[in-house]
Design a protein around this motif. Structure first.
Motif, PDB file in Angstrom:
ATOM      1  N   ARG A 177       0.649  -1.072  -0.057  1.00  0.00           N
ATOM      2  CA  ARG A 177      -0.617  -0.106  -0.024  1.00  0.00           C
ATOM      3  C   ARG A 177       1.132   1.180   0.042  1.00  0.00           C
ATOM      4  NH1 ARG A 177      -2.604  -1.618   4.577  1.00  0.00           N
ATOM      5  NH2 ARG A 177      -1.152   0.344   5.320  1.00  0.00           N
ATOM      6  N   ASP A 178       1.861   1.273   1.180  1.00  0.00           N
ATOM      7  CA  ASP A 178       2.633   2.555   0.634  1.00  0.00           C
ATOM      8  C   ASP A 178       3.620   2.321   1.779  1.00  0.00           C
ATOM      9  OD1 ASP A 178       1.803   2.182   3.774  1.00  0.00           O
ATOM     10  OD2 ASP A 178       0.390   3.932   3.445  1.00  0.00           O
ATOM     11  N   THR A 179       4.811   3.250   1.979  1.00  0.00           N
ATOM     12  CA  THR A 179       5.822   2.966   2.931  1.00  0.00           C
ATOM     13  C   THR A 179       6.276   2.031   3.823  1.00  0.00           C
ATOM     14  OG1 THR A 179       6.763   4.627   1.296  1.00  0.00           O
ATOM     15  CG2 THR A 179       8.801   3.651   3.161  1.00  0.00           C
ATOM     16  N   ALA A 180       5.163   2.953   5.161  1.00  0.00           N
ATOM     17  CA  ALA A 180       4.942   1.914   6.200  1.00  0.00           C
ATOM     18  C   ALA A 180       3.784   1.050   5.967  1.00  0.00           C
ATOM     19  CB  ALA A 180       3.742   2.906   7.505  1.00  0.00           C
ATOM     20  N   ALA A 181       3.401   0.886   5.126  1.00  0.00           N
ATOM     21  CA  ALA A 181       3.527  -1.381   5.372  1.00  0.00           C
ATOM     22  C   ALA A 181       3.977  -2.059   4.867  1.00  0.00           C
ATOM     23  CB  ALA A 181       1.531  -0.673   3.954  1.00  0.00           C
ATOM     24  N   ALA A 182       4.970  -1.162   3.951  1.00  0.00           N
ATOM     25  CA  ALA A 182       6.181  -1.955   3.006  1.00  0.00           C
ATOM     26  C   ALA A 182       7.216  -2.073   4.325  1.00  0.00           C
ATOM     27  CB  ALA A 182       6.754  -1.113   2.206  1.00  0.00           C
ATOM     28  N   GLN A 183       7.092  -1.852   4.857  1.00  0.00           N
ATOM     29  CA  GLN A 183       7.909  -1.775   6.453  1.00  0.00           C
ATOM     30  C   GLN A 183       8.178  -2.649   7.106  1.00  0.00           C
ATOM     31  OE1 GLN A 183       9.362   1.359   8.818  1.00  0.00           O
ATOM     32  NE2 GLN A 183      11.039   0.053  10.278  1.00  0.00           N
ATOM     33  N   GLN A 184       6.710  -2.744   7.646  1.00  0.00           N
ATOM     34  CA  GLN A 184       5.941  -4.266   8.679  1.00  0.00           C
ATOM     35  C   GLN A 184       5.531  -5.043   7.825  1.00  0.00           C
ATOM     36  OE1 GLN A 184       2.782  -1.180   8.761  1.00  0.00           O
ATOM     37  NE2 GLN A 184       2.650  -1.358  11.064  1.00  0.00           N
ATOM     38  N   PHE A 185       5.371  -5.040   6.190  1.00  0.00           N
ATOM     39  CA  PHE A 185       4.847  -6.437   5.416  1.00  0.00           C
ATOM     40  C   PHE A 185       6.839  -7.061   6.104  1.00  0.00           C
ATOM     41  CE2 PHE A 185       6.189  -9.103   1.351  1.00  0.00           C
ATOM     42  CZ  PHE A 185       5.328  -9.744   1.406  1.00  0.00           C
TER      43      PHE A 185
ATOM     44  N   VAL B  28       7.342 -10.143   7.282  1.00  0.00           N
ATOM     45  CA  VAL B  28       8.458 -11.209   6.765  1.00  0.00           C
ATOM     46  C   VAL B  28       9.112 -11.968   7.274  1.00  0.00           C
ATOM     47  CG1 VAL B  28      10.173 -11.868   4.024  1.00  0.00           C
ATOM     48  CG2 VAL B  28       7.945 -10.785   3.957  1.00  0.00           C
ATOM     49  N   ALA B  29      10.341 -11.494   7.697  1.00  0.00           N
ATOM     50  CA  ALA B  29      11.753 -11.638   8.566  1.00  0.00           C
ATOM     51  C   ALA B  29      11.003 -12.556   9.480  1.00  0.00           C
ATOM     52  CB  ALA B  29      12.126 -10.396   9.324  1.00  0.00           C
ATOM     53  N   GLN B  30      10.277 -12.453  10.817  1.00  0.00           N
ATOM     54  CA  GLN B  30       9.512 -13.515  11.320  1.00  0.00           C
ATOM     55  C   GLN B  30       9.024 -14.310  10.893  1.00  0.00           C
ATOM     56  OE1 GLN B  30       6.040 -10.817  13.167  1.00  0.00           O
ATOM     57  NE2 GLN B  30       7.676  -9.385  13.698  1.00  0.00           N
ATOM     58  N   THR B  31       8.618 -14.516  10.225  1.00  0.00           N
ATOM     59  CA  THR B  31       8.028 -15.957   8.954  1.00  0.00           C
ATOM     60  C   THR B  31       9.855 -16.584   8.603  1.00  0.00           C
ATOM     61  OG1 THR B  31       6.459 -15.002   8.851  1.00  0.00           O
ATOM     62  CG2 THR B  31       6.763 -16.472   6.932  1.00  0.00           C
ATOM     63  N   ALA B  32      10.067 -15.633   8.134  1.00  0.00           N
ATOM     64  CA  ALA B  32      11.278 -16.960   7.543  1.00  0.00           C
ATOM     65  C   ALA B  32      12.180 -17.576   8.458  1.00  0.00           C
ATOM     66  CB  ALA B  32      12.326 -15.867   7.061  1.00  0.00           C
ATOM     67  N   ALA B  33      12.536 -17.192   9.897  1.00  0.00           N
ATOM     68  CA  ALA B  33      12.598 -18.419  10.733  1.00  0.00           C
ATOM     69  C   ALA B  33      12.148 -19.655  10.737  1.00  0.00           C
ATOM     70  CB  ALA B  33      12.631 -17.802  12.194  1.00  0.00           C
ATOM     71  N   GLY B  34      10.666 -19.541  10.665  1.00  0.00           N
ATOM     72  CA  GLY B  34      10.095 -21.329  10.629  1.00  0.00           C
ATOM     73  C   GLY B  34      10.382 -21.895   9.271  1.00  0.00           C
ATOM     74  N   ILE B  35      10.014 -21.019   8.191  1.00  0.00           N
ATOM     75  CA  ILE B  35      10.847 -21.245   6.959  1.00  0.00           C
ATOM     76  C   ILE B  35      11.785 -22.025   6.370  1.00  0.00           C
ATOM     77  CG2 ILE B  35      10.941 -21.044   4.191  1.00  0.00           C
ATOM     78  CD1 ILE B  35       8.384 -18.397   5.019  1.00  0.00           C
ATOM     79  N   ARG B  36      12.203 -21.303   7.203  1.00  0.00           N
ATOM     80  CA  ARG B  36      14.192 -22.245   7.185  1.00  0.00           C
ATOM     81  C   ARG B  36      13.891 -23.598   7.869  1.00  0.00           C
ATOM     82  NH1 ARG B  36      15.391 -16.975   7.451  1.00  0.00           N
ATOM     83  NH2 ARG B  36      16.123 -16.285   9.579  1.00  0.00           N
TER      84      ARG B  36
ATOM     85  N   ALA C 227       1.821 -23.686  10.439  1.00  0.00           N
ATOM     86  CA  ALA C 227       1.424 -22.764  11.570  1.00  0.00           C
ATOM     87  C   ALA C 227       1.603 -21.067  11.111  1.00  0.00           C
ATOM     88  CB  ALA C 227       1.353 -22.880  13.431  1.00  0.00           C
ATOM     89  N   HIS C 228       3.269 -20.690  11.119  1.00  0.00           N
ATOM     90  CA  HIS C 228       4.063 -20.128  11.207  1.00  0.00           C
ATOM     91  C   HIS C 228       3.415 -19.356   9.300  1.00  0.00           C
ATOM     92  CE1 HIS C 228       7.169 -23.166   9.826  1.00  0.00           C
ATOM     93  NE2 HIS C 228       7.241 -21.886   8.576  1.00  0.00           N
ATOM     94  N   THR C 229       3.072 -20.397   8.070  1.00  0.00           N
ATOM     95  CA  THR C 229       2.759 -19.641   6.817  1.00  0.00           C
ATOM     96  C   THR C 229       1.098 -19.008   7.464  1.00  0.00           C
ATOM     97  OG1 THR C 229       4.174 -21.427   6.215  1.00  0.00           O
ATOM     98  CG2 THR C 229       2.460 -20.268   4.900  1.00  0.00           C
ATOM     99  N   ARG C 230       0.683 -20.158   8.600  1.00  0.00           N
ATOM    100  CA  ARG C 230      -1.204 -19.496   7.875  1.00  0.00           C
ATOM    101  C   ARG C 230      -1.110 -17.932   8.610  1.00  0.00           C
ATOM    102  NH1 ARG C 230      -0.850 -24.589   9.596  1.00  0.00           N
ATOM    103  NH2 ARG C 230      -2.164 -23.914  12.001  1.00  0.00           N
ATOM    104  N   HIS C 231      -0.630 -17.670   9.604  1.00  0.00           N
ATOM    105  CA  HIS C 231      -0.585 -16.723  10.262  1.00  0.00           C
ATOM    106  C   HIS C 231       0.747 -15.711   8.929  1.00  0.00           C
ATOM    107  CE1 HIS C 231       0.162 -13.338  13.276  1.00  0.00           C
ATOM    108  NE2 HIS C 231       1.721 -13.302  12.538  1.00  0.00           N
ATOM    109  N   PHE C 232       1.136 -15.279   8.965  1.00  0.00           N
ATOM    110  CA  PHE C 232       1.804 -15.064   7.543  1.00  0.00           C
ATOM    111  C   PHE C 232       0.742 -14.592   6.307  1.00  0.00           C
ATOM    112  CE2 PHE C 232       3.416 -14.239   2.892  1.00  0.00           C
ATOM    113  CZ  PHE C 232       4.465 -13.096   3.484  1.00  0.00           C
ATOM    114  N   LEU C 233       0.162 -15.749   5.904  1.00  0.00           N
ATOM    115  CA  LEU C 233      -0.849 -15.227   5.081  1.00  0.00           C
ATOM    116  C   LEU C 233      -1.873 -14.740   5.571  1.00  0.00           C
ATOM    117  CD1 LEU C 233      -1.001 -19.500   3.758  1.00  0.00           C
ATOM    118  CD2 LEU C 233      -0.180 -17.087   2.351  1.00  0.00           C
ATOM    119  N   ALA C 234      -2.638 -14.832   6.534  1.00  0.00           N
ATOM    120  CA  ALA C 234      -3.159 -14.047   6.533  1.00  0.00           C
ATOM    121  C   ALA C 234      -3.342 -12.264   7.252  1.00  0.00           C
ATOM    122  CB  ALA C 234      -4.246 -14.621   8.652  1.00  0.00           C
ATOM    123  N   ALA C 235      -2.131 -12.229   8.410  1.00  0.00           N
ATOM    124  CA  ALA C 235      -1.490 -10.623   9.026  1.00  0.00           C
ATOM    125  C   ALA C 235      -0.958 -10.418   7.547  1.00  0.00           C
ATOM    126  CB  ALA C 235      -0.692 -11.256   9.280  1.00  0.00           C
TER     127      ALA C 235
END
Length: 108
Positions: A14-22, A26-34, A73-81
């Motif tokens: 949406r915007d720069t603030a949304a990009a930073q939060q996104f 992603v960084a939080q989710t990546a730990a589970g994906i690894r 669970a980490h992917t489902r959280h990412f998809l919703a958030a």
């Protein structure tokens, strides 16, 4: 024979603030994906001159590994958030071209 199950996802934020939060999400989710054994590549890029776009390249051992990723669970959280940050999403599933994917040293 194809080696893996691949997709590319293009997210427009949406915007720069949304990009930073996104990016933080992603960084939080990546730990589970690894830790996922069937996830071979999970790369995130920002296209040159498109600061509000993120492109994910995902490669899984097979379709079952992709489904196992989706069920985490980490992917489902990412998809919703993620939805609160997005202006758009484009998903492209990929078929490998076997004639172009030969590894060095293989016959053919």
């Amino acid at each position: 024979m194809p080696s893996g199950y691949a997709l590319v996802v293009r997210f427009t934020l949406r915007d720069t603030a949304a990009a930073q939060q996104f990016d933080e999400l992603v960084a939080q989710t990546a730990a589970g994906i690894r830790t996922e054994p069937g996830t071979l590549v999970y790369a995130v890029h920002t296209p040159v001159n498109e600061p509000l776009v993120r492109v994910f390249y995902e490669l899984y051992a097979d379709q079952a590994a992709f489904q196992a990723h989706e069920d985490q669970a980490h992917t489902r959280h990412f998809l919703a958030a993620r939805e609160q940050f997005l202006a758009g999403t484009e998903v492209t599933f990929l078929n490998e071209l076997p004639s172009l994917s030969k590894r060095p040293g293989s016959e053919g």
